[in-house]
Structure formats: structure tokens, C-alpha cells
Motif scaffolding. Structure first.
Motif, mmCIF file in Angstrom:
data_model
loop_
_atom_site.group_PDB
_atom_site.id
_atom_site.type_symbol
_atom_site.label_atom_id
_atom_site.label_comp_id
_atom_site.label_asym_id
_atom_site.label_seq_id
_atom_site.Cartn_x
_atom_site.Cartn_y
_atom_site.Cartn_z
ATOM 1 N N ASN A 143 -3.504 -4.339 0.134
ATOM 2 C CA ASN A 143 -2.500 -3.904 1.110
ATOM 3 C C ASN A 143 -2.438 -2.384 1.292
ATOM 4 O OD1 ASN A 143 -1.042 -2.895 -1.068
ATOM 5 N ND2 ASN A 143 0.584 -4.429 -0.954
ATOM 6 N N VAL A 144 -3.196 -1.622 0.517
ATOM 7 C CA VAL A 144 -3.208 -0.172 0.759
ATOM 8 C C VAL A 144 -3.757 0.128 2.146
ATOM 9 C CG1 VAL A 144 -3.437 0.380 -1.695
ATOM 10 C CG2 VAL A 144 -5.479 0.187 -0.285
ATOM 11 N N PHE A 145 -4.548 -0.803 2.665
ATOM 12 C CA PHE A 145 -5.134 -0.580 3.993
ATOM 13 C C PHE A 145 -4.183 -0.991 5.127
ATOM 14 C CE2 PHE A 145 -8.886 -1.050 1.202
ATOM 15 C CZ PHE A 145 -9.427 0.215 1.400
ATOM 16 N N GLU A 146 -2.948 -1.355 4.765
ATOM 17 C CA GLU A 146 -1.924 -1.548 5.789
ATOM 18 C C GLU A 146 -1.470 -0.198 6.336
ATOM 19 O OE1 GLU A 146 -0.969 -4.718 6.959
ATOM 20 O OE2 GLU A 146 -2.795 -5.012 5.774
ATOM 21 N N ASN A 147 -1.762 0.861 5.591
ATOM 22 C CA ASN A 147 -1.509 2.219 6.079
ATOM 23 C C ASN A 147 -2.506 2.500 7.202
ATOM 24 O OD1 ASN A 147 -2.111 5.182 6.245
ATOM 25 N ND2 ASN A 147 -0.470 5.303 4.741
ATOM 26 N N GLU A 148 -1.996 2.635 8.415
ATOM 27 C CA GLU A 148 -2.870 2.737 9.588
ATOM 28 C C GLU A 148 -3.782 3.958 9.516
ATOM 29 O OE1 GLU A 148 -4.602 1.252 12.903
ATOM 30 O OE2 GLU A 148 -3.015 0.311 11.694
ATOM 31 N N GLU A 149 -3.249 5.068 9.034
ATOM 32 C CA GLU A 149 -4.058 6.286 8.956
ATOM 33 C C GLU A 149 -5.224 6.096 7.989
ATOM 34 O OE1 GLU A 149 -3.622 11.036 7.777
ATOM 35 O OE2 GLU A 149 -1.839 9.753 7.921
ATOM 36 N N LEU A 150 -4.950 5.505 6.825
ATOM 37 C CA LEU A 150 -6.016 5.268 5.856
ATOM 38 C C LEU A 150 -7.016 4.254 6.393
ATOM 39 C CD1 LEU A 150 -7.245 5.673 3.059
ATOM 40 C CD2 LEU A 150 -5.744 3.851 2.209
ATOM 41 N N TYR A 151 -6.513 3.232 7.093
ATOM 42 C CA TYR A 151 -7.404 2.217 7.651
ATOM 43 C C TYR A 151 -8.369 2.832 8.657
ATOM 44 C CZ TYR A 151 -9.029 -2.101 9.847
ATOM 45 O OH TYR A 151 -9.817 -3.112 10.338
ATOM 46 N N GLN A 152 -7.851 3.645 9.564
ATOM 47 C CA GLN A 152 -8.699 4.264 10.580
ATOM 48 C C GLN A 152 -9.676 5.257 9.953
ATOM 49 O OE1 GLN A 152 -8.975 3.252 13.601
ATOM 50 N NE2 GLN A 152 -7.245 1.819 13.454
ATOM 51 N N THR A 153 -9.213 5.984 8.948
ATOM 52 C CA THR A 153 -10.089 6.944 8.275
ATOM 53 C C THR A 153 -11.218 6.230 7.551
ATOM 54 O OG1 THR A 153 -8.266 8.495 7.956
ATOM 55 C CG2 THR A 153 -10.192 8.760 6.526
ATOM 56 N N THR A 154 -10.893 5.114 6.907
ATOM 57 C CA THR A 154 -11.880 4.399 6.093
ATOM 58 C C THR A 154 -12.871 3.604 6.925
ATOM 59 O OG1 THR A 154 -10.204 4.188 4.352
ATOM 60 C CG2 THR A 154 -12.151 2.773 4.180
#
Length: 402
Positions: A143-154
Motif C-alpha cells: 500500500n505504499v504505492f497508494e501514494n500517487e506521487e511515489l507511484y508516478q515516480t516509480t
């Protein structure tokens, strides 16, 4: 052939132990027959395929020489991993070993430990504690990838997606460094995948990355994972698992364990001791814990409608008593009292009696006896219609102890 999906965990701890014991006996019998000097000699000949057509006499994997002539204790351990991954079919295991060596060279895996991937992904997967067999445990938090900024960066570019995979391979290499690749040593990891509050198929790039990571790990890190335990599993996971199933080997599928939210702690206890399970998963392990170290965890079982009292002795000298307690699934009435040894003294209420719901985590409390001997009494009243499992531990700290 029908696709397979991991089944929800329903085995008892004894059944799991018997299953592991049976697997070990069967594999030992196979290894005695199959792992011959001829098979090992054939496996290490892989370097003949190098462009210079020469054999690298120092060839090794995970710091273990592959040539039997080197006399390394871990050679058989490594070769057996490839044989087991291919059901002791020597030619297939040999091909797998060749491909692994080629993959590691192409992707410069031997130098990956020196790469810096920053701290952005540190909370997405990390090593924490050991299991019942002293294997290191790796937690993967989706669920750390629920953070939209981190998801888009990754996942926003091919370069970043490749970086994610390399970071995951680095974590695997770090885990392997904690192993003892010798006969009788700890030679595998336990993987825990926490799906709490994580999105389903809408995070398409995430699940593509998960699939790619699984494929590479099962092809190049054979038998380094004892189990893949998925916890807090939502219903949509079964759809994803059916999509992933065709890409998994039967050996990989056999190691999948699934636990719905209500069964997380119960499932983890089949593989990990309570003192090593993080508190957010129902265990007693806390970050930077200064109260407990290696104190034993005890347990009792409560029948429906029964009451159990747990007594913690208080010394005559002044000291502080600290305890942890957890009831799997709770739904009980619970209270804490200090009962002095002096019959004329009053009982002190430490925690008023109250009904504790099923979502409650482990409880920690403490009491200073001010020099009065006696005992702490923890009372658990099972008002439910189900059998309850109670875990607890305690410690007495005096002026000369910590």
C-alpha cells in the motif's frame, strides 16, 4: 489445464511442521540418488559457453564456489537448489544454472549491492526478524504505492520501472547475505506480502512489476524462498492470482499461503514466533523496544464461555512489572489487578474490566509495586462461542535490572 490459485491457509501448526519434515525427508532421499559428482561436474561446465571457450576455475554463486574440486561446504547446497527447482531433472537444472549465471553477468548482479537506490522505497520492502526456523523474514508492503506521487515516480518511465526491479534484486541479495549456505544451515528466506489497503487491478503498472519480479526471482533465485505468505488479502487478489498463475512454476505455487484479514496473526504464528511478529500484525515485536529482549512467550487456550487468569508475581523489593498480552480475535472481557500478598491490603485496579473487540491489537501495560509483594492478575473472560488463543509474556524490573 486449469489455472491454480493459492488457497486460504487452513493448516495447523503441527500439520505445517509435518509437511516440512516430509518434504525434507523426500528431498534428502532424492538428493542422495541424483546429486552425483557427474551431475556437479556437468553443472560447473557452464562457463564453456563463454566467448573464450574457457572454464572459469573460480566460478561461484553467492560467494560459494561451484567446482567440487574447491571443496566448499556450500557447493552441494547451491546445486541442490537448482535440482529441487526442476524436480531433480538434471538437464533442466543444468540449463537453469547456465541461464542464471548468464543473467547475473548481463545485469551485473554481483555489483548490485554497491548501488544506491535512495530511501524512497525503503518502506516498500524490508528485512525484519526471523521465523521459527531462524530464517530471515522479508516484509513487502504494497500500500505504499497508494501514494500517487511515489507511484508516478516509480512507474512513470521504463527507466524507473527497471530501477524498481534492480532495487528488489538488491534486497534479495542482502537477504541472502544473512544466510548460512552450508549443509544444516539457514538457506532460505520467508517472504510476507501485506496487501492491507492496497488497490487492485487499477494499479496496472504495479502488478506488471510484481509479475516481472516473481518471474525473475523464481528463475534466478531457486529455493531461496521457503514460503510466500500473502496477508490482509482482499477478494480482488484471487482474480490477480489467477492471472499470475500461468507464469508460475508448480514449485512456486506450492509455496503460496493466503490469509484474509481476520486470520493474519493466526497464520503468521504458524511460521513466525510471537515475539518476532510486528505489533501491527498482532505480534509483540516493537521497533526499538527497550522493555523486552528474549523473554519467552507463553500461551493458553480458552474454551467458549470460560475464564482464565494469568498471574505475574511481584517481588518484595520495589520494581516495575511489564507485560504484553494478546488474544487472537479478542471478543472477550478483560481486566488487570494488583493483588497484594498482605490479606489486609486492598486490591488495586490497574485496568478496569472492559469488552475488547476483535480488531484490538496486543496490549502492553506496567505497574510499580512500591515495595509491596503480591501479584498482577490478568483476567480474560471468553464471552464468545469460539475457542480463544491467549499469548502473553512479562518481565520484572527492579532497581538493579533493566
Amino acid at each position: 489445464v486449469a489455472e491454480e490459485s493459492p488457497k486460504e491457509e487452513a493448516k495447523t501448526e503441527d500439520e505445517v511442521k509435518e509437511e516440512v519434515k516430509a518434504e525434507n525427508v523426500e528431498e534428502e532421499k532424492k538428493s542422495e540418488v541424483v546429486v552425483t559428482e557427474e551431475a556437479k561436474a556437468e553443472a560447473v561446465a557452464v562457463e564453456v559457453e563463454e566467448e573464450d571457450e574457457s572454464v572459469d576455475k573460480d566460478i561461484e554463486l553467492w560467494r560459494v564456489p561451484l567446482l567440487p574440486s574447491k571443496g566448499a561446504e556450500g557447493t552441494d547446497v547451491i546445486l541442490l537448489k537448482f535440482l529441487r527447482a526442476r524436480d531433480f531433472k538434471v538437464n533442466e537444472a543444468f540449463e537453469m544454472l547456465k541461464k542464471t549465471l548468464k543473467w547475473r553477468k548481463q545485469h551485473k548482479i554481483d555489483s548490485i549491492l554497491g548501488e544506491d537506490f535512495g530511501e524512497e522505497l525503503a518502506s516498500a520492502a524490508y528485512m525484519n526478524g526471523v521465523d521459527l526456523e531462524s530464517r530471515p523474514v522479508c516484509y513487502n508492503v504494497h500500500n505504499v504505492f497508494e501514494n500517487e506521487e511515489l507511484y508516478q515516480t516509480t512507474f512513470g518511465s521504463e527507466e524507473n520501472r527497471e530501477k524498481l526491479l534492480r532495487w528488489r534484486f538488491q534486497l534479495m541479495e542482502k537477504g541472502i547475505q544473512k544466510l548460512d549456505l552450508k549443509p544444516g544451515g539457514v538457506t532460505s528466506l520467508l517472504q510476507i506480502h501485506d496487501l492491507r489497503n492496497s488497490s487492485g487491478l487499477s494499479r496496472k503498472e504495479l502488478w506488471i512489476a510484481v509479475k516481472n519480479a516473481i518471474l525473475v526471482l523464481q528463475d534466478n533465485y531457486p529455493e531461496f524462498v521457503s514460503r510466500n505468505v500473502f496477508i490482509n488479502v482482499p477478494f480482488w487478489f484471487y482474480a490477480i492470482s489467477s492471472l499470475l498463475s500461468p507464469f508460475l512454476t508448480q514449485r512456486t505455487k506450492s509455496k503460496l499461503v493466503v490469509a484474509r484479514p481476520a486470520k493474519v496473526t493466526e497464520t503468521l504464528l504458524k511460521y513466525i514466533p510471537a515475539e518476532e511478529i510486528p505489533i501491527q500484525h498482532g505480534g509483540f515485536k516493537r521497533d526499538d523496544d527497550t522493555e523486552f529482549s528474549n523473554e519467552a512467550v507463553s500461551e493458553v487456550f480458552l474454551k467458549p464461555g470460560s475464564t482464565e487468569t494469568i498471574e505475574i508475581p511481584a517481588p518484595e523489593t520495589e520494581g516495575t512489572l511489564v507485560w504484553d498480552i494478546a488474544v487472537l480475535g479478542w471478543e472477550v472481557n478483560y481486566k488487570e489487578e494488583f493483588v497484594p500478598a498482605d490479606e489486609g491490603a486492598y486490591t488495586i485496579i490497574v485496568q478496569k474490566g472492559k469488552k475488547i473487540g476483535s480488531s484490538e491489537g496486543p496490549i502492553r501495560n506496567s505497574f510499580n509495586n512500591s515495595g509491596s509483594s503480591g501479584k498482577i492478575v490478568l483476567t480474560v473472560d471468553n464471552v464468545s462461542s469460539k475457542k480463544k488463543r491467549v499469548l502473553y509474556r512479562y518481565k520484572t524490573k527492579t532497581g538493579t535490572s533493566s
